[in-house]
Design a protein around this motif. Structure first.
Motif, PDB file in Angstrom:
ATOM      1  N   GLU A   1       0.800  -1.224   0.000  1.00  0.00           N
ATOM      2  CA  GLU A   1       0.000   0.000   0.000  1.00  0.00           C
ATOM      3  C   GLU A   1       0.836   1.280   0.000  1.00  0.00           C
ATOM      4  O   GLU A   1       0.391   2.309  -0.512  1.00  0.00           O
ATOM      5  CB  GLU A   1      -0.936  -0.005   1.212  1.00  0.00           C
ATOM      6  N   VAL A   2       2.032   1.208   0.590  1.00  0.00           N
ATOM      7  CA  VAL A   2       2.881   2.407   0.655  1.00  0.00           C
ATOM      8  C   VAL A   2       3.953   2.379  -0.437  1.00  0.00           C
ATOM      9  O   VAL A   2       4.132   3.348  -1.183  1.00  0.00           O
ATOM     10  CB  VAL A   2       3.533   2.545   2.051  1.00  0.00           C
ATOM     11  N   LEU A   3       4.672   1.267  -0.532  1.00  0.00           N
ATOM     12  CA  LEU A   3       5.719   1.189  -1.544  1.00  0.00           C
ATOM     13  C   LEU A   3       5.145   1.020  -2.950  1.00  0.00           C
ATOM     14  O   LEU A   3       5.697   1.559  -3.915  1.00  0.00           O
ATOM     15  CB  LEU A   3       6.670   0.024  -1.238  1.00  0.00           C
ATOM     16  N   GLY A   4       4.066   0.263  -3.063  1.00  0.00           N
ATOM     17  CA  GLY A   4       3.511  -0.021  -4.382  1.00  0.00           C
ATOM     18  C   GLY A   4       3.299   1.198  -5.245  1.00  0.00           C
ATOM     19  O   GLY A   4       3.767   1.256  -6.403  1.00  0.00           O
ATOM     20  N   PRO A   5       2.619   2.231  -4.752  1.00  0.00           N
ATOM     21  CA  PRO A   5       2.357   3.412  -5.583  1.00  0.00           C
ATOM     22  C   PRO A   5       3.588   4.246  -5.924  1.00  0.00           C
ATOM     23  O   PRO A   5       3.503   5.160  -6.755  1.00  0.00           O
ATOM     24  CB  PRO A   5       1.378   4.229  -4.729  1.00  0.00           C
ATOM     25  N   LEU A   6       4.731   3.974  -5.283  1.00  0.00           N
ATOM     26  CA  LEU A   6       5.912   4.804  -5.530  1.00  0.00           C
ATOM     27  C   LEU A   6       6.561   4.503  -6.876  1.00  0.00           C
ATOM     28  O   LEU A   6       7.386   5.288  -7.356  1.00  0.00           O
ATOM     29  CB  LEU A   6       6.940   4.605  -4.407  1.00  0.00           C
ATOM     30  N   GLY A   7       6.228   3.358  -7.466  1.00  0.00           N
ATOM     31  CA  GLY A   7       6.748   3.059  -8.798  1.00  0.00           C
ATOM     32  C   GLY A   7       8.161   2.531  -8.823  1.00  0.00           C
ATOM     33  O   GLY A   7       8.886   2.738  -9.808  1.00  0.00           O
ATOM     34  N   ALA A   8       8.584   1.802  -7.777  1.00  0.00           N
ATOM     35  CA  ALA A   8       9.928   1.226  -7.764  1.00  0.00           C
ATOM     36  C   ALA A   8      10.023   0.095  -8.782  1.00  0.00           C
ATOM     37  O   ALA A   8       9.089  -0.692  -8.960  1.00  0.00           O
ATOM     38  CB  ALA A   8      10.264   0.703  -6.372  1.00  0.00           C
ATOM     39  N   ASP A   9      11.170   0.009  -9.449  1.00  0.00           N
ATOM     40  CA  ASP A   9      11.401  -1.092 -10.389  1.00  0.00           C
ATOM     41  C   ASP A   9      11.589  -2.409  -9.644  1.00  0.00           C
ATOM     42  O   ASP A   9      11.204  -3.466 -10.132  1.00  0.00           O
ATOM     43  CB  ASP A   9      12.634  -0.799 -11.249  1.00  0.00           C
ATOM     44  N   ARG A  10      12.208  -2.338  -8.470  1.00  0.00           N
ATOM     45  CA  ARG A  10      12.370  -3.533  -7.642  1.00  0.00           C
ATOM     46  C   ARG A  10      12.576  -3.109  -6.195  1.00  0.00           C
ATOM     47  O   ARG A  10      13.027  -1.992  -5.914  1.00  0.00           O
ATOM     48  CB  ARG A  10      13.522  -4.415  -8.115  1.00  0.00           C
ATOM     49  N   VAL A  11      12.238  -4.012  -5.283  1.00  0.00           N
ATOM     50  CA  VAL A  11      12.361  -3.752  -3.847  1.00  0.00           C
ATOM     51  C   VAL A  11      12.959  -4.982  -3.188  1.00  0.00           C
ATOM     52  O   VAL A  11      12.523  -6.113  -3.446  1.00  0.00           O
ATOM     53  CB  VAL A  11      10.983  -3.446  -3.208  1.00  0.00           C
ATOM     54  N   GLU A  12      13.954  -4.775  -2.349  1.00  0.00           N
ATOM     55  CA  GLU A  12      14.504  -5.852  -1.524  1.00  0.00           C
ATOM     56  C   GLU A  12      14.157  -5.566  -0.073  1.00  0.00           C
ATOM     57  O   GLU A  12      14.404  -4.465   0.427  1.00  0.00           O
ATOM     58  CB  GLU A  12      16.020  -5.961  -1.678  1.00  0.00           C
ATOM     59  N   THR A  13      13.595  -6.561   0.602  1.00  0.00           N
ATOM     60  CA  THR A  13      13.226  -6.420   2.009  1.00  0.00           C
ATOM     61  C   THR A  13      14.199  -7.225   2.849  1.00  0.00           C
ATOM     62  O   THR A  13      14.279  -8.452   2.723  1.00  0.00           O
ATOM     63  CB  THR A  13      11.796  -6.914   2.258  1.00  0.00           C
ATOM     64  N   ALA A  14      14.969  -6.550   3.705  1.00  0.00           N
ATOM     65  CA  ALA A  14      15.921  -7.208   4.601  1.00  0.00           C
ATOM     66  C   ALA A  14      15.433  -7.026   6.035  1.00  0.00           C
ATOM     67  O   ALA A  14      15.334  -5.897   6.529  1.00  0.00           O
ATOM     68  CB  ALA A  14      17.321  -6.611   4.430  1.00  0.00           C
ATOM     69  N   ILE A  15      15.116  -8.138   6.699  1.00  0.00           N
ATOM     70  CA  ILE A  15      14.579  -8.093   8.068  1.00  0.00           C
ATOM     71  C   ILE A  15      15.715  -8.048   9.076  1.00  0.00           C
ATOM     72  O   ILE A  15      16.687  -8.808   8.978  1.00  0.00           O
ATOM     73  CB  ILE A  15      13.698  -9.325   8.349  1.00  0.00           C
ATOM     74  N   VAL A  16      15.602  -7.157  10.052  1.00  0.00           N
ATOM     75  CA  VAL A  16      16.578  -7.069  11.131  1.00  0.00           C
ATOM     76  C   VAL A  16      16.267  -8.151  12.158  1.00  0.00           C
ATOM     77  O   VAL A  16      15.158  -8.204  12.700  1.00  0.00           O
ATOM     78  CB  VAL A  16      16.545  -5.678  11.792  1.00  0.00           C
ATOM     79  N   GLY A  17      17.243  -9.030  12.412  1.00  0.00           N
ATOM     80  CA  GLY A  17      17.072 -10.040  13.444  1.00  0.00           C
ATOM     81  C   GLY A  17      17.271  -9.471  14.831  1.00  0.00           C
ATOM     82  O   GLY A  17      16.520  -9.786  15.762  1.00  0.00           O
ATOM     83  N   ARG A  18      18.300  -8.623  14.967  1.00  0.00           N
ATOM     84  CA  ARG A  18      18.565  -7.967  16.267  1.00  0.00           C
ATOM     85  C   ARG A  18      19.327  -6.675  16.034  1.00  0.00           C
ATOM     86  O   ARG A  18      20.303  -6.651  15.295  1.00  0.00           O
ATOM     87  CB  ARG A  18      19.379  -8.881  17.200  1.00  0.00           C
ATOM     88  N   ALA A  19      18.846  -5.615  16.646  1.00  0.00           N
ATOM     89  CA  ALA A  19      19.569  -4.346  16.626  1.00  0.00           C
ATOM     90  C   ALA A  19      20.679  -4.407  17.671  1.00  0.00           C
ATOM     91  O   ALA A  19      20.433  -4.731  18.835  1.00  0.00           O
ATOM     92  CB  ALA A  19      18.633  -3.190  16.925  1.00  0.00           C
ATOM     93  N   VAL A  20      21.892  -4.122  17.255  1.00  0.00           N
ATOM     94  CA  VAL A  20      23.050  -4.168  18.154  1.00  0.00           C
ATOM     95  C   VAL A  20      23.399  -2.779  18.673  1.00  0.00           C
ATOM     96  O   VAL A  20      23.724  -2.603  19.851  1.00  0.00           O
ATOM     97  CB  VAL A  20      24.264  -4.786  17.429  1.00  0.00           C
ATOM     98  N   LYS A  21      23.312  -1.783  17.798  1.00  0.00           N
ATOM     99  CA  LYS A  21      23.673  -0.414  18.171  1.00  0.00           C
ATOM    100  C   LYS A  21      22.788   0.537  17.391  1.00  0.00           C
ATOM    101  O   LYS A  21      22.616   0.373  16.175  1.00  0.00           O
ATOM    102  CB  LYS A  21      25.152  -0.163  17.861  1.00  0.00           C
TER     103      LYS A  21
END
Length: 326
Positions: free
Chosen positions: A289-309
């Motif tokens: 709903e948010v990224l879709g309308p922006l018209g990106a050619d491609r999107v990579e989603t990287a999930i954070v397992g743990r924030a260290v700093k």
């Protein structure tokens, strides 16, 4: 540790004004100053909450490096710890999957070259390093708010903006720099405590702090594990956008309440957005709903397992007490 509704709302208030006095916080939240003082002491004493000072975002963000470091399985924690120990690395994340560390590096050219061409290649645990340069900042961590306050409560903490100082931008002198250094790791230190630490009259310190605040040099960040605020999913979204749509997309994401950082970058992905979501379903909705309308050619989603700093603050593991600092 579990934060109740008032704890969460108190954190949200500090996201708006990290140096707000207990009386002002109490008035905004509709509780007593004694309650605010007691809650703050518990949150800060356990290390759950720290309020730190951030530099002017554009001074550090533009030209900073965003690293994605691939690591041998079983070695990721050691590499993340080594990066987090560096004062020129304010952000370090362990990515889900256990073989990638994400980090932001703010350093000079010599420090950059040592890290990229000697230290990382000389570490047997590192198998690959991808480097992106930050080209433009749309939003940083200081601008994110969890959104648990009403507009009236926000108005109490965000009065009319202080008028800009006339003349050229403020250039901190030796005393200003000493004050900023004292506030760096604890932005809620009182004027009296700072005055004692730097050996200056309290009246002078108060006047200088007002001057620095008006110049935009007292930017604070309330550092807390977002899971305690109900945000269980932290993700870095890498977007490849047509150049003509890059600025518009960056501004749109910067205005979204779930986004806690947006940068235009070098590399095959030219925009990076960091987002907090309550759960994976919410991340899916954000993507569609948010990224879709922006018209990106491609999107990579990287999930954070743990924030260290985060924002220069070393975060404790669950069950640990306070550790590390800027």
């Amino acid at each position: 540790m579990v934060l109740d509704t008032l704890d969460r709302r108190l954190v949200c208030a500090l996201q708006l004004d990290g140096r707000a006095e207990p009386g002002l916080l109490a008035r905004a939240l509709g509780v007593s100053a004694r309650t605010v003082t007691r809650r703050l002491a518990r949150l800060r004493g356990t290390g759950v909450l720290r309020v730190v000072l951030l530099p002017r975002a554009v001074d550090e963000a533009v030209g900073a490096l965003l690293l994605r470091v691939r690591v041998l399985r079983g070695q990721v924690a050691a590499v993340a710890d080594a990066l987090a120990a560096r004062p020129d690395v304010p952000f370090v994340d362990l990515m889900l999957g256990g073989q990638e560390v994400s980090a932001a590096v703010v350093t000079d050219r010599a420090g950059r070259d040592r890290l990229l061409y000697r230290q990382l290649p000389g570490t047997d645990a590192v198998t690959e390093t991808t480097v992106h340069a930050a080209l433009h900042l749309f939003a940083d961590a200081a601008q994110w708010q969890a959104g648990l306050l009403t507009p009236d409560e926000v108005a109490v903490l965000n009065p009319a903006p202080v008028a800009s100082l006339p003349g050229p931008p403020v250039e901190p002198d030796a005393l200003d720099r000493a004050l900023l250094a004292e506030l760096g790791a604890d932005a809620r230190a009182s004027a009296a405590a700072v005055a004692q630490a730097v050996g200056a009259p309290e009246s002078t310190v108060r006047r200088r702090l007002r001057r620095l605040a008006a110049a935009g040099l007292l930017r604070t960040h309330a550092t807390v594990d977002p899971r305690l605020l109900g945000m269980t999913v932290d993700a870095n979204l890498w977007l490849a956008l047509p150049p003509a749509r890059l600025a518009e997309a960056g501004r749109a994401l910067a205005a979204h309440p779930q986004v806690h950082g947006v940068l235009a970058t070098s590399g095959p992905h030219n925009l990076m957005a960091a987002v907090f979501c309550p759960d994976y379903e919410a991340l899916y909705r954000f993507t569609t709903e948010v990224l879709g309308p922006l018209g990106a050619d491609r999107v990579e989603t990287a999930i954070v397992g743990r924030a260290v700093k985060r924002a220069g603050v070393r975060l404790a593991l669950p069950g640990e007490g306070r550790r590390g600092s800027r």
